[in-house]
Every structure is written in C-alpha cells, then in structure tokens.
Design an enzyme around this catalytic site. Structure first.
Site, mmCIF file in Angstrom:
data_model
loop_
_atom_site.group_PDB
_atom_site.id
_atom_site.type_symbol
_atom_site.label_atom_id
_atom_site.label_comp_id
_atom_site.label_asym_id
_atom_site.label_seq_id
_atom_site.Cartn_x
_atom_site.Cartn_y
_atom_site.Cartn_z
ATOM 1 N N HIS A 65 -13.491 8.151 44.795
ATOM 2 C CA HIS A 65 -12.451 8.912 44.089
ATOM 3 C C HIS A 65 -12.701 10.416 44.088
ATOM 4 O O HIS A 65 -12.188 11.123 43.208
ATOM 5 C CB HIS A 65 -12.311 8.394 42.656
ATOM 6 C CG HIS A 65 -13.535 8.625 41.785
ATOM 7 N ND1 HIS A 65 -13.902 7.761 40.785
ATOM 8 C CD2 HIS A 65 -14.452 9.626 41.757
ATOM 9 C CE1 HIS A 65 -15.001 8.222 40.183
ATOM 10 N NE2 HIS A 65 -15.349 9.352 40.759
ATOM 11 N N HIS A 111 -14.198 10.927 33.405
ATOM 12 C CA HIS A 111 -15.310 11.875 33.536
ATOM 13 C C HIS A 111 -15.280 12.864 32.362
ATOM 14 O O HIS A 111 -15.040 14.059 32.553
ATOM 15 C CB HIS A 111 -15.217 12.624 34.854
ATOM 16 C CG HIS A 111 -15.272 11.751 36.071
ATOM 17 N ND1 HIS A 111 -14.218 10.978 36.501
ATOM 18 C CD2 HIS A 111 -16.267 11.538 36.968
ATOM 19 C CE1 HIS A 111 -14.557 10.324 37.596
ATOM 20 N NE2 HIS A 111 -15.803 10.639 37.908
ATOM 21 N N HIS A 137 -23.864 9.183 45.667
ATOM 22 C CA HIS A 137 -23.812 10.622 45.411
ATOM 23 C C HIS A 137 -24.571 10.968 44.142
ATOM 24 O O HIS A 137 -24.705 10.154 43.249
ATOM 25 C CB HIS A 137 -22.384 11.183 45.390
ATOM 26 C CG HIS A 137 -21.433 10.688 44.328
ATOM 27 N ND1 HIS A 137 -21.123 9.366 44.140
ATOM 28 C CD2 HIS A 137 -20.686 11.369 43.418
ATOM 29 C CE1 HIS A 137 -20.212 9.255 43.160
ATOM 30 N NE2 HIS A 137 -19.943 10.456 42.705
ATOM 31 N N GLU A 143 -21.511 4.534 39.790
ATOM 32 C CA GLU A 143 -20.060 4.246 39.742
ATOM 33 C C GLU A 143 -19.727 2.953 40.509
ATOM 34 O O GLU A 143 -18.703 2.323 40.250
ATOM 35 C CB GLU A 143 -19.251 5.414 40.333
ATOM 36 C CG GLU A 143 -19.240 6.658 39.447
ATOM 37 C CD GLU A 143 -18.457 7.827 40.051
ATOM 38 O OE1 GLU A 143 -18.215 8.786 39.321
ATOM 39 O OE2 GLU A 143 -18.111 7.808 41.252
HETATM 40 C C1 DHB Z 1 -17.737 14.547 43.140
HETATM 41 C C2 DHB Z 1 -17.712 13.151 43.128
HETATM 42 C C3 DHB Z 1 -17.361 12.467 41.979
HETATM 43 O O1 DHB Z 1 -17.360 11.093 41.890
HETATM 44 C C4 DHB Z 1 -16.983 13.164 40.843
HETATM 45 O O2 DHB Z 1 -16.562 12.450 39.784
HETATM 46 C C5 DHB Z 1 -17.005 14.547 40.833
HETATM 47 C C6 DHB Z 1 -17.387 15.245 41.994
HETATM 48 C C7 DHB Z 1 -18.109 15.297 44.366
HETATM 49 O O3 DHB Z 1 -18.482 14.687 45.372
HETATM 50 O O4 DHB Z 1 -18.021 16.508 44.376
HETATM 51 FE FE FE Z 2 -16.882 10.374 39.818
#
Ligand code: DHB
Ligand code: FE
Length: 292
Positions: free
Chosen positions: A12, A59, A193, A240
């Site tokens: 997302h 978030h 991530h 996540e």
């Molecule tokens: C990013 C990824 C995410 O899942 C998020 O909630 C905010 C930022 C990113 O890759 O920058």
């Molecule tokens: Fe996220």
C-alpha cells in the site's frame, strides 16, 4: 447467501498514491510498478465484486495513542479519505456496507474474536492506495468497501496465527449473511520494509518470495511464522504482512472440514513482485476460490 469469490493481496506504499495523483505513472520508475497491476485492473472489471472486505492498517490517522484497537471494523455508510498532511488524496469517498459489516461484527464477536466497532472513521493510504492500484482513477469506487483496520503500528500487535484464525471466522460470518453477495477479501500492506532506525531501507527479496510461496501453497506454515521473524527478516514495517493472513484464512481451501473430506485448491490468477517502490518491496497476488 453471501460468499467469498477471491482474495487480493497488495502493498500500500503511499508514494504509489502520490505518483497516480500527480500524473507520474508514465515515468520509468513508476511504470514498472503499475504494469504489475494491468492484469489485475482488467481482472477486477471481469470479476466485479458486490462488496470488498478490505483488511488494512491505519497509520496513526484515524486512531492515535489515545485508543489502539487491535481489530476494528468500519460499519459506517461512508468513509472519508484522510488528510495525511498534504490534504486528502483526490479519490472518491468510500461507500461502506453497514448491513454486512454489522452482521460480520455480530458473527465474529460470537466466534470469540474481539472487534472494535467503528461508526465514524477516515481512511488513509493503507486503504486508498490498494483501491487505486486495483481500480485506477474512477469517479466512484466500483463497489462498497468494508474497512477492517488491524493494529500493526503500536505494540503489542496480533500474531499471524491469530490473524489467520480470524480470517476463518470472517469467512463463516460472510457465508451466513442472508443475501446473494459476491464478496472479495483483500489483505494489504507489506512486503519487507523498514522506515526508521539503523536498518531503514531494509528490503529482503528472499524472505518476501518465500512468504508468497508459503501463503499460496502452505498457508498453515505461513500462519506459524512468529512475530520476531517478520521484524528481523522483513523489517519493522514488514509486520504489516500479518494482514495478508486474514484474507488467506478466509479462503475455501483452509476452511475446517469433516475428517476425510478434502478441499479443492485455489486458483492463482496473478503474482507480481517488484523492488523498490519508495522504501518498500511491492508484492501482489490474486487467488480465486475454486467455486468462485
Ligand atoms: C512507506 C511504506 C508504508 O507501508 C507506509 O505506510 C509509509 C511509507 C514507504 O515505503 O515509503
Ligand atoms: Fe504502511
């Protein structure tokens, strides 16, 4: 009765929403992300659901440290896209399905899962970016959406196993709704991530692809991945991915059966993986139930 026809899984990344909204999809960096969704947009048009049950995480937009629901179901008729700092994304209002959402709340709570019922809630990129990836830029989203928010931001977060079992309960709930509705369940967020700290920028292709393999072929093993493995291997925001297990747990092949009875396998319609988009590995799957 209502039934689940298919599940969709997708990252997302908020920058994907910004790329769409700012007309940057033709730039080479973004082209290779969006081309992974060309099939999916056509598939969604060819297989239009009546309702999408969309598992995502907020978030710190609708919720804050004041109240931290582990699982929250949106029962409102409408959900406003949130202002995440640059104004709300220029995307349509999200129409809910209060009757089905209330029924799912009733059924799932009676199956011993604690849900928070949310009658008013703004929805952030966790929900709107998956809709944009799957639907493009329509004037209105193609069907009602039930937002289902999971806390994967503030510890303690739910285990993958609990998410998987909750998916099973959601399937039962949907199958007991007395209207002939074709429902899709979407699991969103991930893949690997990490956005902060010394490991910021971490991406782990091996973990991600092994997770996709397991989710498709051995979902019980995927459900058994302990929390610490996500965080160590996929980064702090890789957690996540437990949300994908809610969608996977709701699919026909993992529903509990009588002894000796077997379930037909799912039909994998699409698999896509791309690194990077912003700080994130993008993963995407479409799995159909055999009887969809
Ligand atoms: C990013 C990824 C995410 O899942 C998020 O909630 C905010 C930022 C990113 O890759 O920058
Ligand atoms: Fe996220």
């Amino acid at each position: 009765m209502a039934h689940i026809s298919a599940s969709v899984y997708t990252s997302h990344v908020p920058a994907i929403g910004a790329a769409l909204d700012l007309g940057k999809t033709a730039e080479p960096y973004w082209q290779s992300v969006f081309k992974g969704y060309d099939f999916s947009k056509q598939w969604l048009k060819d297989n239009p659901p009546d309702v999408v049950f969309l598992v995502y995480n907020d978030h710190a937009t609708a919720f804050s440290l004041d109240i931290i629901p582990t699982f929250a179901i949106g029962t409102a008729p409408q959900f406003q896209p949130a202002d995440e700092g640059w104004g709300p994304r220029p995307v349509p209002m999200v129409q809910g399905h209060p009757e089905l959402a209330s029924h799912i709340a009733q059924s799932v709570i009676q199956q011993d899962f604690d849900l928070t019922i949310v009658n008013k809630m703004d929805v952030d990129h966790g929900l709107t970016v998956p809709l944009s990836l799957m639907c493009g830029q329509p004037k209105a989203w193609p069907c009602p959406v039930i937002p289902f928010a999971v806390n994967v931001v503030q510890y303690p977060v739910p285990s993958g196993r609990r998410c998987f079992e909750l998916g099973r309960a959601i399937r039962k709930a949907i199958n007991s709704f007395d209207a002939d509705l074709n429902v899709q369940i979407w699991g969103t967020g991930g893949m690997s991530h990490q956005l902060q700290g010394p490991r910021a920028g971490l991406i782990n292709k091996e973990f991600d692809n092994a997770f996709l393999d397991k989710l498709i072929n051995d979902p019980e093993a995927a459900a058994n991945i302990p929390h610490i493995d996500y965080v160590r291997e996929a980064g702090s925001e890789g957690i996540e991915l437990v949300m994908w297990l809610i969608a996977r747990g709701a699919m026909d092949d993992v529903a509990k059966t009588a002894p000796g009875q077997a379930r037909a396998p799912l039909n994998m319609r699409h698999r896509f993986y791309h690194v990077p988009a912003s700080n994130t590995a993008v993963g995407h799957l479409i799995l159909e139930n055999p009887s969809h």
